[in-house]
Design an enzyme around this catalytic site. Structure first.
Site, PDB file in Angstrom:
ATOM      1  CG  ASP A 166      -2.204   0.594   1.102  1.00  0.00           C
ATOM      2  OD1 ASP A 166      -2.269   1.706   0.561  1.00  0.00           O
ATOM      3  OD2 ASP A 166      -3.193  -0.022   1.528  1.00  0.00           O
TER       4      ASP A 166
ATOM      5  CG  ASP B 148      -4.401   5.857   0.933  1.00  0.00           C
ATOM      6  OD1 ASP B 148      -5.291   5.036   1.184  1.00  0.00           O
ATOM      7  OD2 ASP B 148      -4.286   6.957   1.529  1.00  0.00           O
TER       8      ASP B 148
ATOM      9  CD  GLU C 266      -8.846   4.523  -1.181  1.00  0.00           C
ATOM     10  OE1 GLU C 266      -9.710   4.293  -0.332  1.00  0.00           O
ATOM     11  OE2 GLU C 266      -7.891   5.304  -0.974  1.00  0.00           O
TER      12      GLU C 266
ATOM     13  CG  HIS D 191      -8.863  -0.802   4.882  1.00  0.00           C
ATOM     14  ND1 HIS D 191      -8.713  -0.896   3.511  1.00  0.00           N
ATOM     15  CD2 HIS D 191      -8.366   0.399   5.226  1.00  0.00           C
ATOM     16  CE1 HIS D 191      -8.145   0.204   3.061  1.00  0.00           C
ATOM     17  NE2 HIS D 191      -7.919   1.009   4.080  1.00  0.00           N
ATOM     18  CG  ASP D 192     -11.212   2.601   3.961  1.00  0.00           C
ATOM     19  OD1 ASP D 192     -10.691   2.660   5.092  1.00  0.00           O
ATOM     20  OD2 ASP D 192     -10.592   2.842   2.917  1.00  0.00           O
TER      21      ASP D 192
END
Ligand code: GLC
Length: 559
Positions: free
Chosen positions: A122, A224, A287, A348-349
């Protein structure tokens, strides 16, 4: 046969796979791969402190092999004060001691590769931690050489923030810094100042970090909030959002017109891609939360942008067949020529798919994810149907929930420890875990489900194996088939192989017939684990909450 020069040109452009299927190309590994996201804090604790780490992940690699995935993506493992659990990086080339050491990382990468697994990191380039040495320098004085590595502005005439830009994590996105009397911009926490991506030195520094990890054998990056990298050069106010609802987070009161998805971001992504391409067969994922038509630009003008702009369409879509059919069709249609699709059900969000679609639909969701055209990403724990875990107020760890409490945006519930076996703390840790475990863990865990033929875990394993074995599923074309009500039907086809995927998103039995064109073939896989090999002769009939894959015989004609 293609000549060498032509072949190389096509390889550079990415394999041409469009809706016409493969044109005798070898796929890039990531096109036929299944990616698995690990949230390192919650996968496996190796040193007994209640938080997952690299040695823990290494111990659990056999699980990924058993499941059958091809690549693991690790949420951030870099040195960080953990204000946003690693999405606040203080050193891009060091492992945080909580997770281990660089040696642990090398050992993990080596072990993963030895098992045939790729490893994706990431990359968090939009912002750093306020503890990053770059920011410590930058905030020290107005004439510090690193001052313009971040975004500093004078306050407005009344001394307030420079403009109306809002933080996604609540309040103004501008933080006044007493040392120099100016404001810095932070799209997320004030402890996460945004880097100034217009500055060439900033770009070079992040690109060097990418090279550092690629030299260590990393196979790619998930970048990200990549659509945030560039902000308006004129710092114009964002316009009000006419559709704002007061039960939503306050930053949605304005539209992020001048803070995200700026045209110049594509030049930056092109550079980042060129850095990625310095190393063979590396993957660049981004993302991006944008509507489909805006998302497509992130493939780049000549497919020289992201290999995979994450497609979150399924993450926010209501779980109904007609809506999903439309959305899948729109996405397929919007793809640029040669742009390779991808699908995501959870991360994870966002709340877990099993809780969003309902436990009865977990198998149908899995079948959808793993039979659509394009690279699927599985969020850890979804393969055992992990649910959203209720988090009591005193257990909240997520800074977003702390800043914007009580409206359901908290992310702890989808980040709880992996449920491995019937053991203290589900085998995750010998100590109390950092977030509570799901009460269901003694029953819902990998070990129990492995022994149950009809479990969601075994369904994931079968689906992944089937996808690997059939070109129709991993590389074939996609065609929707008209259906009503709760049924979602489509065909995947590669050369002479045709597979019909039939999903019942409702809990009543459903049937579809094709008058004049009775289908023949056989059932290859039902989400309930039974019926395998059943002949298909005429109508397609499904039980409530059932999904099924049929191999069609050559003479079947689907209108
Ligand atoms: C991304 C991450 C999220 C994080 C945010 C700020 O959206 O997925 O977890 O909080 O960026 O870095």
């Amino acid at each position: 046969m293609l000549s060498g020069a032509k072949l190389r040109k096509r390889q550079r452009a990415g394999a041409r796979v469009g809706t016409r299927g493969w044109e005798s190309m070898n796929a890039h590994w990531w096109q036929t791969a299944v990616i698995y996201q690990i949230y390192p804090r919650s996968f496996q604790d190796g040193d007994g402190d209640g938080v997952g780490d690299l040695r823990g992940i290494m111990r659990r690699l056999p699980h990924l092999v058993e499941l059958g995935v091809d690549a693991l993506w690790l949420s951030p493992i870099f040195r960080s004060p953990m204000a946003d659990f690693g999405y606040d990086v203080a050193d891009y080339t060091a492992i945080d001691p909580l997770f281990g050491t660089l040696d642990d990382f090398d050992a993990l990468a080596h072990a993963a590769h030895a098992l045939g697994l790729k490893i994706i990191l990431d990359l968090v380039p939009n912002h750093t931690s306020d503890q990053h040495p770059w920011f410590i320098e930058s905030r020290a004085s107005r004439d510090n050489p690193k001052r313009d590595w971040y975004i500093w502005r004078d306050g407005a005439a009344d001394g307030g923030p420079p403009n109306n830009w809002q933080s996604d994590f609540g309040g103004s996105a501008w933080q006044r810094d007493d040392a120099t009397g100016q404001y810095y911009y932070h799209a997320f926490l004030s402890a996460q100042p945004d880097l100034n991506w217009r500055k060439a030195d900033v770009r070079a520094a992040i690109y060097d970090a990418m090279r550092f990890w690629m030299r260590r054998g990393v196979d790619g990056f998930r970048v990200d909030v990549i659509w945030h990298l560039i902000k308006d050069a004129e710092f114009r106010d964002n316009p009000p959002n006419p559709d704002f609802r007061p039960d939503r987070p306050s930053h949605e009161a304005v539209l992020p017109l001048y803070t995200t998805d700026r045209p110049e971001v594509h030049d930056i992504i092109k550079e980042m891609r060129a850095v990625t391409d310095e190393f063979p067969e590396r993957l660049l994922i981004g993302e991006i939360y944008l509507p489909i038509e805006r998302l497509m630009a992130y493939y780049g003008r000549d497919l020289d942008g992201l290999h995979l702009p994450f497609n979150f369409a399924l993450i926010s879509a209501p779980w109904n067949a007609r809506g999903l059919a439309t959305l899948i069709g729109e996405y397929e249609k919007a793809l640029p020529p040669g742009g390779w699709p991808n699908w995501v059900l959870g991360n994870h969000d966002r709340p877990r798919i099993t809780s969003r679609a309902g436990a009865d639909q977990a198998g149908v969701a899995a079948m959808l994810l793993l039979t659509l055209r394009g690279t699927p990403t599985i969020y850890y724990g979804d393969e055992i149907g992990m649910e959203q875990v209720p988090i009591a107020r005193e257990q909240v760890r997520d800074p977003l929930e702390r800043n914007v409490p009580g409206i359901g945006v908290g992310r702890d519930g989808c980040r709880t420890p992996m449920q491995w076996e019937e053991a203290p703390n589900a085998g995750f840790s010998i100590s109390d875990p950092w977030l509570p475990l799901d009460d269901a863990h003694p029953m819902r865990n990998v070990a129990v489900q492995r022994e149950d033929k009809a479990s969601i875990y075994n369904l994931y394993r079968r689906l992944i194996a089937l996808r690997r074995a059939h070109r129709a599923l991993n590389s074939g074309t996609y065609r929707s088939v008209a259906a009503d009500g709760d049924l979602l039907l489509f065909i995947r086809e590669y050369e002479h192989e045709r597979m019909l995927v039939a999903l019942n998103l409702g809990d009543e039995p459903a049937q579809v017939s094709f008058p004049g064109h009775p289908l023949t073939g056989r059932l290859v896989l039902s989400t309930f684990g039974d019926r395998t090999g059943e002949p298909l002769d005429g109508d397609v009939a499904l039980r409530g909450n059932e999904g099924a894959i049929f191999a069609l015989s050559g003479d079947s004609h689907v209108p």
